[in-house]
Scaffold this motif. Structure first.
Motif, short mmCIF file in Angstrom:
data_model
loop_
_atom_site.label_atom_id
_atom_site.label_comp_id
_atom_site.label_asym_id
_atom_site.label_seq_id
_atom_site.Cartn_x
_atom_site.Cartn_y
_atom_site.Cartn_z
N PHE A 105 8.71 8.86 3.61
CA PHE A 105 9.61 7.87 3.58
C PHE A 105 10.87 8.14 4.14
O PHE A 105 12.09 7.10 4.23
N ILE A 106 11.41 9.37 4.24
CA ILE A 106 12.65 9.52 4.82
C ILE A 106 12.57 10.71 5.80
O ILE A 106 11.65 11.56 5.77
N ARG A 107 13.71 10.51 6.95
CA ARG A 107 13.72 11.92 7.75
C ARG A 107 15.14 12.10 7.88
O ARG A 107 15.98 11.20 8.20
N GLY A 108 15.34 13.42 7.85
CA GLY A 108 16.73 13.63 7.74
C GLY A 108 17.36 12.87 6.35
O GLY A 108 17.14 13.24 5.18
N SER A 109 18.30 12.21 6.88
CA SER A 109 18.85 11.26 5.61
C SER A 109 18.78 9.88 6.17
O SER A 109 19.81 9.04 5.49
N ARG A 110 17.75 9.52 6.48
CA ARG A 110 17.47 8.11 6.88
C ARG A 110 16.15 7.72 6.49
O ARG A 110 15.32 8.38 6.52
N LEU A 111 15.97 6.50 6.23
CA LEU A 111 14.54 5.75 5.99
C LEU A 111 14.03 5.66 7.23
O LEU A 111 14.30 5.49 8.20
N THR A 112 12.53 5.81 7.10
CA THR A 112 11.63 5.77 8.07
C THR A 112 11.25 4.51 7.88
O THR A 112 11.37 3.55 6.98
N LEU A 113 10.06 4.02 8.87
CA LEU A 113 9.71 2.51 8.76
C LEU A 113 8.74 2.33 7.62
O LEU A 113 8.89 1.33 6.89
N ALA A 114 7.94 3.47 7.06
CA ALA A 114 7.19 3.54 5.91
C ALA A 114 8.34 3.16 4.78
O ALA A 114 7.73 2.52 3.60
N GLY A 115 9.42 3.87 4.67
CA GLY A 115 10.46 3.97 3.55
C GLY A 115 10.95 2.49 3.68
O GLY A 115 11.09 1.93 2.50
N GLU A 116 11.38 1.73 4.58
CA GLU A 116 11.82 0.58 4.68
C GLU A 116 10.70 -0.49 4.21
O GLU A 116 10.91 -1.36 3.67
N LYS A 117 9.42 -0.17 4.53
CA LYS A 117 8.49 -1.30 4.33
C LYS A 117 8.31 -1.30 2.89
O LYS A 117 7.82 -2.20 1.95
N VAL A 118 8.27 -0.01 1.88
CA VAL A 118 8.06 -0.03 0.76
C VAL A 118 9.00 -0.42 -0.24
O VAL A 118 8.96 -1.08 -0.90
N LEU A 119 10.45 -0.47 0.44
CA LEU A 119 11.31 -0.89 -0.12
C LEU A 119 11.44 -2.68 0.05
O LEU A 119 11.76 -3.41 -1.02
N ALA A 120 11.12 -2.89 1.00
CA ALA A 120 10.86 -4.70 1.48
C ALA A 120 9.97 -5.02 0.65
O ALA A 120 9.88 -6.09 -0.07
N ALA A 121 8.75 -4.33 0.36
CA ALA A 121 7.55 -5.03 -0.36
C ALA A 121 8.04 -5.01 -2.00
O ALA A 121 7.73 -6.02 -2.53
N ALA A 122 8.66 -4.05 -2.36
CA ALA A 122 9.46 -4.02 -3.56
C ALA A 122 10.23 -5.22 -3.77
O ALA A 122 10.05 -6.01 -5.00
N VAL A 123 11.12 -5.62 -3.04
CA VAL A 123 12.06 -6.75 -3.30
C VAL A 123 11.10 -7.98 -3.08
O VAL A 123 11.53 -8.78 -3.87
N ARG A 124 10.26 -8.09 -2.19
CA ARG A 124 9.37 -9.30 -1.91
C ARG A 124 8.86 -9.39 -3.48
O ARG A 124 8.83 -10.61 -4.03
N HIS A 125 8.27 -8.51 -4.09
CA HIS A 125 7.48 -8.54 -5.27
C HIS A 125 8.50 -8.96 -6.12
O HIS A 125 7.98 -9.80 -7.30
N ALA A 126 9.64 -8.31 -6.44
CA ALA A 126 10.58 -8.92 -7.48
C ALA A 126 11.04 -10.27 -7.38
O ALA A 126 11.26 -10.92 -8.20
N PHE A 127 11.20 -10.75 -6.23
CA PHE A 127 11.59 -12.18 -6.24
C PHE A 127 10.44 -13.08 -6.31
O PHE A 127 10.76 -14.40 -6.51
N ALA A 128 9.21 -12.65 -6.18
CA ALA A 128 8.14 -13.54 -6.43
C ALA A 128 7.70 -13.82 -7.97
O ALA A 128 7.22 -14.47 -8.31
N ALA A 129 8.14 -12.72 -8.55
CA ALA A 129 7.70 -12.59 -9.98
C ALA A 129 8.64 -13.56 -10.89
O ALA A 129 9.57 -14.28 -10.47
#
Length: 66
Positions: A42-66
């Motif tokens: 989910f991270i490489r060095g000190s930056r989010l990878t695409l997978a890390g960004e996707k899991v965060l985006a999915a969590a935000v979408r889920h929070a707003f859908a609830a």
């Protein structure tokens, strides 16, 4: 990396992802959480990878859908 959701992460790992997404230095994140997030890709060095960004985006979408 596949199949790991936001809820599978502990609070330190979730906080580290959110902080890195906001541009906070990795120096302020829990070092164990950073190691775990790097291990699962989910991270490489000190930056989010695409997978890390996707899991965060999915969590935000889920929070707003609830």
């Amino acid at each position: 990396m596949d199949g790991i959701s936001w809820n599978d992460l502990d609070s330190d790992e979730q906080r580290a992802i959110a902080m890195l997404a906001d541009g906070v230095s990795a120096d302020f994140c829990d070092p164990i959480a950073l190691l775990t997030l790097a291990r699962i890709g989910f991270i490489r060095g000190s930056r989010l990878t695409l997978a890390g960004e996707k899991v965060l985006a999915a969590a935000v979408r889920h929070a707003f859908a609830a």
